[in-house]
Design a protein around this motif. Structure first.
Motif, PDB file in Angstrom:
ATOM      1  N   LEU A  43       0.823  -1.212   0.000  1.00 34.98           N
ATOM      2  CA  LEU A  43       0.000   0.000   0.000  1.00 34.98           C
ATOM      3  C   LEU A  43       0.858   1.264   0.000  1.00 34.98           C
ATOM      4  CD1 LEU A  43      -2.826  -1.165   2.419  1.00 34.98           C
ATOM      5  CD2 LEU A  43      -2.993  -0.818  -0.062  1.00 34.98           C
ATOM      6  N   TRP A  44       2.043   1.212   0.604  1.00 36.67           N
ATOM      7  CA  TRP A  44       2.949   2.364   0.527  1.00 36.67           C
ATOM      8  C   TRP A  44       3.365   2.588  -0.920  1.00 36.67           C
ATOM      9  CZ3 TRP A  44       6.059  -0.069   5.055  1.00 36.67           C
ATOM     10  CH2 TRP A  44       5.440   0.242   6.273  1.00 36.67           C
ATOM     11  N   ARG A  45       3.492   1.517  -1.674  1.00 40.07           N
ATOM     12  CA  ARG A  45       3.844   1.621  -3.098  1.00 40.07           C
ATOM     13  C   ARG A  45       2.673   2.140  -3.924  1.00 40.07           C
ATOM     14  NH1 ARG A  45       6.787  -4.217  -3.859  1.00 40.07           N
ATOM     15  NH2 ARG A  45       8.729  -3.682  -2.812  1.00 40.07           N
ATOM     16  N   THR A  46       1.480   1.539  -3.701  1.00 39.54           N
ATOM     17  CA  THR A  46       0.272   1.907  -4.439  1.00 39.54           C
ATOM     18  C   THR A  46      -0.915   1.816  -3.493  1.00 39.54           C
ATOM     19  OG1 THR A  46       1.223   0.905  -6.438  1.00 39.54           O
ATOM     20  CG2 THR A  46      -1.126   1.436  -6.487  1.00 39.54           C
ATOM     21  N   ASP A  47      -1.337   2.950  -2.988  1.00 38.22           N
ATOM     22  CA  ASP A  47      -2.470   2.987  -2.070  1.00 38.22           C
ATOM     23  C   ASP A  47      -3.768   2.789  -2.852  1.00 38.22           C
ATOM     24  OD1 ASP A  47      -3.594   3.204   0.437  1.00 38.22           O
ATOM     25  OD2 ASP A  47      -3.392   5.379   0.590  1.00 38.22           O
ATOM     26  N   GLY A  48      -4.773   2.225  -2.199  1.00 41.79           N
ATOM     27  CA  GLY A  48      -6.074   2.051  -2.836  1.00 41.79           C
ATOM     28  C   GLY A  48      -6.158   0.838  -3.735  1.00 41.79           C
ATOM     29  N   ARG A  80     -11.268   0.588   4.532  1.00 44.56           N
ATOM     30  CA  ARG A  80     -11.902   0.141   3.288  1.00 44.56           C
ATOM     31  C   ARG A  80     -12.817   1.258   2.790  1.00 44.56           C
ATOM     32  NH1 ARG A  80     -12.610  -4.996   6.427  1.00 44.56           N
ATOM     33  NH2 ARG A  80     -11.567  -6.637   5.273  1.00 44.56           N
ATOM     34  N   GLN A  81     -12.817   1.435   1.465  1.00 41.16           N
ATOM     35  CA  GLN A  81     -13.720   2.403   0.841  1.00 41.16           C
ATOM     36  C   GLN A  81     -14.293   1.778  -0.414  1.00 41.16           C
ATOM     37  OE1 GLN A  81     -11.552   6.011   0.076  1.00 41.16           O
ATOM     38  NE2 GLN A  81     -11.468   6.580   2.222  1.00 41.16           N
ATOM     39  N   SER A  82     -15.516   2.147  -0.739  1.00 43.91           N
ATOM     40  CA  SER A  82     -16.138   1.629  -1.959  1.00 43.91           C
ATOM     41  C   SER A  82     -15.367   2.094  -3.177  1.00 43.91           C
ATOM     42  CB  SER A  82     -17.582   2.124  -2.063  1.00 43.91           C
ATOM     43  OG  SER A  82     -18.357   1.556  -1.043  1.00 43.91           O
ATOM     44  N   ASP A  83     -15.253   1.196  -4.144  1.00 38.10           N
ATOM     45  CA  ASP A  83     -14.625   1.503  -5.415  1.00 38.10           C
ATOM     46  C   ASP A  83     -15.594   2.375  -6.210  1.00 38.10           C
ATOM     47  OD1 ASP A  83     -13.607   1.490  -8.026  1.00 38.10           O
ATOM     48  OD2 ASP A  83     -13.095  -0.639  -7.988  1.00 38.10           O
ATOM     49  N   PRO A  84     -15.183   3.585  -6.599  1.00 36.57           N
ATOM     50  CA  PRO A  84     -16.105   4.460  -7.330  1.00 36.57           C
ATOM     51  C   PRO A  84     -16.525   3.895  -8.691  1.00 36.57           C
ATOM     52  CG  PRO A  84     -13.888   5.418  -7.252  1.00 36.57           C
ATOM     53  CD  PRO A  84     -13.876   4.190  -6.401  1.00 36.57           C
ATOM     54  N   HIS A  85     -15.752   2.954  -9.242  1.00 32.49           N
ATOM     55  CA  HIS A  85     -16.069   2.351 -10.530  1.00 32.49           C
ATOM     56  C   HIS A  85     -16.944   1.113 -10.397  1.00 32.49           C
ATOM     57  CE1 HIS A  85     -13.226   5.124 -12.235  1.00 32.49           C
ATOM     58  NE2 HIS A  85     -12.298   4.692 -11.405  1.00 32.49           N
ATOM     59  N   LEU A  91     -11.923  -0.932  -1.881  1.00 32.12           N
ATOM     60  CA  LEU A  91     -10.507  -0.636  -2.028  1.00 32.12           C
ATOM     61  C   LEU A  91      -9.892  -0.464  -0.645  1.00 32.12           C
ATOM     62  CD1 LEU A  91     -10.734   1.958  -4.934  1.00 32.12           C
ATOM     63  CD2 LEU A  91     -10.029  -0.441  -5.086  1.00 32.12           C
ATOM     64  N   ILE A  92      -8.658  -0.875  -0.511  1.00 32.44           N
ATOM     65  CA  ILE A  92      -7.944  -0.791   0.755  1.00 32.44           C
ATOM     66  C   ILE A  92      -6.998   0.411   0.690  1.00 32.44           C
ATOM     67  CG2 ILE A  92      -6.515  -2.029   2.427  1.00 32.44           C
ATOM     68  CD1 ILE A  92      -9.217  -3.445   1.637  1.00 32.44           C
ATOM     69  N   PHE A  93      -7.154   1.304   1.657  1.00 33.53           N
ATOM     70  CA  PHE A  93      -6.324   2.502   1.739  1.00 33.53           C
ATOM     71  C   PHE A  93      -5.617   2.553   3.087  1.00 33.53           C
ATOM     72  CE2 PHE A  93      -9.425   3.745  -1.429  1.00 33.53           C
ATOM     73  CZ  PHE A  93      -8.679   4.477  -2.335  1.00 33.53           C
ATOM     74  N   LEU A  94      -4.476   3.199   3.094  1.00 31.24           N
ATOM     75  CA  LEU A  94      -3.760   3.458   4.342  1.00 31.24           C
ATOM     76  C   LEU A  94      -4.474   4.549   5.120  1.00 31.24           C
ATOM     77  CD1 LEU A  94      -0.192   3.636   2.802  1.00 31.24           C
ATOM     78  CD2 LEU A  94      -0.945   1.921   4.456  1.00 31.24           C
ATOM     79  N   THR A  95      -4.464   4.423   6.432  1.00 33.44           N
ATOM     80  CA  THR A  95      -4.900   5.522   7.300  1.00 33.44           C
ATOM     81  C   THR A  95      -3.666   6.375   7.589  1.00 33.44           C
ATOM     82  OG1 THR A  95      -4.406   4.252   9.289  1.00 33.44           O
ATOM     83  CG2 THR A  95      -6.671   4.074   8.407  1.00 33.44           C
ATOM     84  N   GLU A  96      -3.846   7.452   8.286  1.00 30.63           N
ATOM     85  CA  GLU A  96      -2.692   8.271   8.684  1.00 30.63           C
ATOM     86  C   GLU A  96      -1.722   7.435   9.514  1.00 30.63           C
ATOM     87  OE1 GLU A  96      -1.535  11.255   7.709  1.00 30.63           O
ATOM     88  OE2 GLU A  96      -3.187  11.060   6.286  1.00 30.63           O
ATOM     89  N   LYS A  97      -2.275   6.613  10.414  1.00 31.19           N
ATOM     90  CA  LYS A  97      -1.426   5.739  11.226  1.00 31.19           C
ATOM     91  C   LYS A  97      -0.602   4.805  10.342  1.00 31.19           C
ATOM     92  CE  LYS A  97      -1.743   2.243  14.888  1.00 31.19           C
ATOM     93  NZ  LYS A  97      -2.676   1.504  15.779  1.00 31.19           N
ATOM     94  N   GLY A  98      -1.233   4.225   9.327  1.00 27.58           N
ATOM     95  CA  GLY A  98      -0.531   3.334   8.409  1.00 27.58           C
ATOM     96  C   GLY A  98       0.550   4.056   7.626  1.00 27.58           C
TER      97      GLY A  98
END
Length: 148
Positions: A43-48, A80-85, A91-98
């Motif tokens: 995720l650090w390489r490619t978030d979301g 986790r967030q819904s994929d807009p497409h 989709l899995i995203f980093l939080t600020e903590k991550g």
């Protein structure tokens, strides 16, 4: 040669036991496991990314990756967030903590790798990693004439 030295599984298990103990001492303070570190690194390489993409990159089956992602979300490293497409996908995203953990956890992994491989030269390390990748991927060439 001792009997246990002829058993690859035993040798790998003992090596894994040592590396697991070292990694636990490096990561436990941060509430992360080595597998979770690998997910964060992706995720650090490619978030979301989709959980299935993460599982594919890390060679982790879908049931296992889902459980790991659940724990990481509960611990506040990812969300986790819904994929807009395609709203069926998450989709899995980093939080600020991550995001904040990248520098320190990467340094801990560098330390771990150094401790594990300090008795090997660069060429031995390269070959060792290649062998582990071959074994781990299941791409070993079958040779009926090969023996231990």
């Amino acid at each position: 040669m001792e009997k246990n030295e002829m058993c690859i599984q035993f040798l790998l298990a003992k090596a894994l036991q040592r590396v697991s103990q070292l990694s636990k001492s490096k990561f436990q303070t941060y509430g992360i496991t080595p597998v979770q570190f690998s997910i964060l690194r992706e995720l650090w390489r490619t978030d979301g990314q989709l959980g299935s993409e993460l599982g594919k990159h890390l060679r982790i089956d879908s049931a296992t990756i889902t459980g790991i992602i659940d724990r990481m979300e509960r611990n506040g490293f990812i969300k986790r967030q819904s994929d807009p497409h395609d709203r069926r996908n998450k989709l899995i995203f980093l939080t600020e903590k991550g995001k904040e953990m990248e520098v320190i956890l990467t340094q801990k992994m560098v330390e771990l790798n150094h401790e594990v491989m300090e008795d090997f030269n660069v060429e031995e390390t390269r070959w060792f990693k290649k062998m582990l990748n071959t074994i781990g991927s299941g791409d070993m060439k079958k040779n009926e004439n090969q023996s231990l």
